[in-house]
Design an enzyme around this catalytic site. Structure first.
Site, PDB file in Angstrom:
ATOM      1  N   ASP A  29     -11.593 -36.553  33.596  1.00 62.98           N
ATOM      2  CA  ASP A  29     -11.543 -35.177  34.088  1.00 62.98           C
ATOM      3  C   ASP A  29     -10.448 -34.953  35.142  1.00 62.98           C
ATOM      4  OD1 ASP A  29     -12.998 -36.810  35.753  1.00 62.98           O
ATOM      5  OD2 ASP A  29     -14.827 -35.598  35.718  1.00 62.98           O
TER       6      ASP A  29
ATOM      7  N   HIS B 150     -13.977 -36.997  40.199  1.00 58.59           N
ATOM      8  CA  HIS B 150     -14.993 -36.817  41.245  1.00 58.59           C
ATOM      9  C   HIS B 150     -15.280 -38.160  41.925  1.00 58.59           C
ATOM     10  CE1 HIS B 150     -15.769 -33.584  38.232  1.00 58.59           C
ATOM     11  NE2 HIS B 150     -15.858 -32.858  39.335  1.00 58.59           N
TER      12      HIS B 150
ATOM     13  N   ASP C  63     -12.391 -41.464  37.725  1.00 59.73           N
ATOM     14  CA  ASP C  63     -12.906 -40.109  37.476  1.00 59.73           C
ATOM     15  C   ASP C  63     -12.427 -39.195  38.609  1.00 59.73           C
ATOM     16  OD1 ASP C  63     -15.468 -38.747  35.838  1.00 59.73           O
ATOM     17  OD2 ASP C  63     -15.201 -37.941  37.866  1.00 59.73           O
TER      18      ASP C  63
ATOM     19  N   HIS D 240     -22.685 -40.742  39.666  1.00 63.59           N
ATOM     20  CA  HIS D 240     -23.213 -39.898  40.748  1.00 63.59           C
ATOM     21  C   HIS D 240     -24.665 -40.219  41.101  1.00 63.59           C
ATOM     22  CE1 HIS D 240     -19.600 -37.565  40.778  1.00 63.59           C
ATOM     23  NE2 HIS D 240     -19.777 -37.074  39.570  1.00 63.59           N
TER      24      HIS D 240
HETATM   25 ZN   LIG Z   1     -16.104 -36.368  37.037  1.00 61.75          ZN
END
Ligand SMILES: [Zn+2]
Length: 285
Positions: free
Chosen positions: A220, A138, A136, A99
């Site tokens: 996740d 996200h 992931d 991120h």
């Molecule tokens: Zn994540």
């Protein structure tokens, strides 16, 4: 990290080669971040207690070193596989990195670990086709930002949408069509995930023919994870790991470096990492 250490402490992993994580010098971080960003992080580190960079991203006086060791480990893993001293590698480090944008820490991340490892593979080892695959849950907004106009990289992210950070729409294709975003609706299960990979992600990776495969391995998307609503299980992570190893075997002499990103249900994280590393060991044998 304790959950991962416990999982990888099982007898079946006794033969793994284990390396300490070196501290990344500024030169590595500067492959993706401007000098004043390094100063900003350094100055934000408190002597004691916690400082909040944003709502999610907190630092203590150990955070800069931890993030630099994650970068150092990812680059050292690239050196190991490029030098033929390991077939593949898993970088079990926190904080995650995918991120962190060029000049913005975000979502627990300070430095763009996997993007820096990609640039390191290009600059140090002369590669011109590096794939970065982010499974992931996200969107890897930071990796996308750092590799947006990098012709030598192909960045692929599948992620739940809608979900934080909100980016990762299919129209986001990179400056040279070098970004592929595949959003998945909440509730997506393993069968649908595998079909999406077989229809979209894996054929495009094959066409790119990477000389090295890097993985942002977040766990996740597991059905037990509290941060999102995908329904993957350990077997799905083993399956995608095997498929990515097969891509690496076809084009890159098997060279693959996987970097830990998210994963917040501790039993699911440990079991998923074990499933992931088990396949890396089988494919790398
Ligand atoms: Zn994540």
């Amino acid at each position: 990290m304790d959950a991962i250490d416990a999982a990888l402490g099982a007898a079946e992993f006794a033969d793994l080669l284990r390396h300490d994580a070196p501290l990344a010098e500024d030169a590595l971080l500067l492959l993706c971040h401007p000098p004043d960003y390094l100063d900003r992080i350094r100055l934000a580190i408190p002597a004691a207690g916690i400082y909040q960079l944003d709502a999610d991203t907190h630092v203590s006086n150990g955070s800069d070193d931890a993030a630099r060791r994650a970068v150092g480990a990812a680059c050292a893993a690239v050196d190991l596989v490029m030098g033929g001293r390991a077939a593949n590698a898993f970088v079990a480090m926190r904080p995650p990195g995918h991120h962190a944008e060029r000049a913005t820490p975000m979502g627990f991340c300070l430095y763009g670990t996997v993007a820096i490892a990609a640039r390191h593979a290009m600059e140090r080892h002369g590669l011109s086709r590096v794939a970065v695959v982010d499974f992931d849950v996200h969107h890897g907004n930071g990796t996308q930002d750092l590799l947006w106009d990098e012709r030598r990289a192909f960045f692929v992210s599948n992620h739940q949408m809608p979900l934080w950070p909100g980016s990762g729409r299919p129209e986001e294709r990179g400056a040279y069509g070098n970004v592929l975003n595949v959003p998945l609706p909440p509730g997506t299960d393993g069968a649908t995930f595998r079909r999406m990979c077989e229809d979209t992600v894996l054929p495009q990776l094959d066409r790119f023919a990477p000389e090295l495969v890097l993985v942002s391995a977040g766990f996740d998307a597991h059905r037990d994870d509290p941060l999102a609503q995908l329904e993957l299980v350990e077997e799905d992570f083993a399956w995608i790991t095997g498929a990515l190893c097969d891509i690496a075997a076809r084009h890159a002499g098997g060279r693959l470096v996987s970097c830990l990103e998210g994963g917040y249900d501790l039993p699911a994280l440990g079991a998923s990492v074990a499933a992931h590393v088990r396949v890396l060991m089988e494919k790398g044998a």
